[in-house]
Design a protein around this motif. Structure first.
Motif, PDB file in Angstrom:
ATOM      1  N   PRO A   1      34.546  39.031  37.714  1.00  0.00           N
ATOM      2  CA  PRO A   1      35.936  38.829  38.135  1.00  0.00           C
ATOM      3  C   PRO A   1      36.717  37.751  37.485  1.00  0.00           C
ATOM      4  O   PRO A   1      35.920  36.602  37.047  1.00  0.00           O
TER       5      PRO A   1
ATOM      6  N   CYS B 170      42.311  39.014  42.648  1.00  0.00           N
ATOM      7  CA  CYS B 170      41.123  38.077  42.687  1.00  0.00           C
ATOM      8  C   CYS B 170      41.455  37.418  43.663  1.00  0.00           C
ATOM      9  O   CYS B 170      40.575  36.625  44.470  1.00  0.00           O
TER      10      CYS B 170
ATOM     11  N   ASP C 271      37.716  41.460  44.260  1.00  0.00           N
ATOM     12  CA  ASP C 271      37.224  41.108  42.989  1.00  0.00           C
ATOM     13  C   ASP C 271      36.940  42.625  42.337  1.00  0.00           C
ATOM     14  O   ASP C 271      37.034  42.637  41.038  1.00  0.00           O
TER      15      ASP C 271
ATOM     16  N   LYS D 171      32.308  43.389  46.137  1.00  0.00           N
ATOM     17  CA  LYS D 171      33.370  42.104  45.757  1.00  0.00           C
ATOM     18  C   LYS D 171      32.267  41.048  45.337  1.00  0.00           C
ATOM     19  O   LYS D 171      31.396  40.464  46.028  1.00  0.00           O
TER      20      LYS D 171
ATOM     21  N   CYS E 131      39.782  43.609  40.092  1.00  0.00           N
ATOM     22  CA  CYS E 131      40.193  42.583  39.171  1.00  0.00           C
ATOM     23  C   CYS E 131      41.180  43.242  37.941  1.00  0.00           C
ATOM     24  O   CYS E 131      40.664  44.130  37.294  1.00  0.00           O
TER      25      CYS E 131
END
Length: 402
Positions: free
Chosen positions: A125, A132, A137, A350, A140
């Motif tokens: 990320p 983000c 993430d 994430k 991203c």
């Protein structure tokens, strides 16, 4: 001795021939240059074999970490790139799930010391795009636009190049090399209790499975789960589903050896789709109710459709497997609408939120990284590893060790 009698590159001193100063300097320079380079498995072009080259060791920029790679997982997504089924710039260095040791850090990197053991995930990320900032993430913008789109990091340049200066694209961190650059947003310290080499699979095989089970599937205690495709990711979906309290957990594949391995990772039932009627078997196991949450982990039209067919009314079909570009599947729209079937895509977890949890669960013995790893290859054998994967010979996950 006659001064006319001279050996090329040598000079006579005392009673022996010794290298000239020029040759000594050349040897010293050669050794220095060798120390500043590393081996990397380079994909020169699609549908070409990986070649082992010596390239300069990269230098971390602000917010980045130079890692000496210990091990890198062998993933089918790399194989998609190698076979030109997923577009990516070449020449490039593949490999996107690693463990290793911190060698140096760029400006602004905190809480990271030289010599620490670390693990990194394939989703790196940026930390500042709208997704983000919201903690997503796995969406991203910079990762997809810069890294997956162009093979660069987030200043628009790659950290890898050949000795002649020609750029090499980076697939994630480019982990099929002795050293790699990783953004500090994608670095988690690896406890000594966690097996060093095997832990490389945390960065994709486990990371992808964890995101699918926790976020996309939102698996709860007592949910019935089916996993279509018992490869590196699929087998880890099984053990993460078990961790979240699912049951029954059904593994579906066409390889009996893989299905046998699934039982050690949480499968309560296995079905060989080549010799058995999958829908009938699932109905028998679930009392004709169907599956609460089914996961597809192969990336094929047939397995996509099978996954959806297993889901009960109001259930979820979570699609995890990456398919060749342009691959499509057929869906019964009326059933989808009337029976409220949910089809959800899941790319990964994430990173900043989940990777530390994954590492801690592994340290605590809740996630097994040893059993899924069935084969090891050296960096020089990287092409052999992916050829074996392409032939369907890898049970669970293979890793490349440095």
């Amino acid at each position: 001795m006659s001064s006319a009698f001279v050996r090329v590159g040598l000079r006579f001193q005392g009673s022996q021939w010794i290298p000239s100063r020029a040759i000594t300097r050349a040897i010293s320079s050669s050794r220095s240059n060798l120390a500043e380079t590393m081996k990397a498995a380079v994909l020169t072009a699609p549908n070409k074999a990986l070649s082992i080259e010596r390239i300069p060791i990269p230098t971390p920029k602000s917010g980045e970490v130079l890692v000496k790679v210990k091990a890198c997982g062998v993933c089918h997504t790399d194989l998609h790139v190698m076979k030109s089924e997923v577009a990516f710039p070449t020449p490039c260095v593949l490999g996107h799930e690693i463990t290793g040791e911190v060698v140096s850090t760029g400006a602004g990197v905190q809480n990271m010391s030289v010599g620490q053991r670390v693990v990194s995930a394939f989703i790196m990320p940026c930390g500042y795009c709208p997704h983000c900032v919201r903690g997503n993430d796995d969406l991203c913008e910079q990762f997809f636009a810069q890294n997956r789109g162009k093979g660069t990091l987030y200043d628009g340049t790659s950290r890898l190049a050949r000795t002649n200066g020609d750029t090499l694209a980076m697939y994630s961190m480019g982990g099929l090399a002795e050293y790699c650059i990783v953004p500090s947003t994608d670095i988690v310290i690896l406890p000594n209790e966690v097996p060093y080499e095997e832990a490389s699979i945390l960065g994709c095989a486990v990371f992808t499975a964890y995101g699918a089970v926790k976020h996309a599937g939102n698996v709860r205690v007592g949910d019935s789960v089916a996993v279509v495709g018992a490869g590196g990711v699929g087998t880890n979906v099984l053990q993460i589903a078990r961790l979240f309290g699912a049951g029954p957990i059904i593994a579906i594949d066409i390889n009996d050896e893989k299905l046998t391995a699934c039982k050690a990772l949480g499968a309560t039932h296995t079905i060989n789709a080549r010799t058995e009627n999958v829908v009938s078997r699932v109905a028998a196991i679930t009392g004709n109710r169907g599956i609460d949450i089914a996961f597809e982990a192969l990336g094929k039209a047939q397995t996509f459709e099978t996954c959806v067919s297993l889901v009960k009314d109001g259930g979820k079909a979570v699609m995890v497997g990456i398919a060749p570009a342009g691959q499509t599947a057929q869906i019964d729209i009326t059933r989808l609408v009337r029976r409220q079937i949910k089809i959800i895509g899941s790319y990964g977890a994430k990173t900043r939120q989940d990777l530390p949890d994954i590492v801690e669960l592994t340290r605590a013995g809740k996630i097994d990284v040893v059993q899924p790893v069935s084969r090891r290859f050296t960096l020089d054998q990287a092409q052999e590893a992916y050829s074996a994967l392409d032939r369907g010979e890898i049970v669970g996950r293979a890793i490349v060790t440095m």
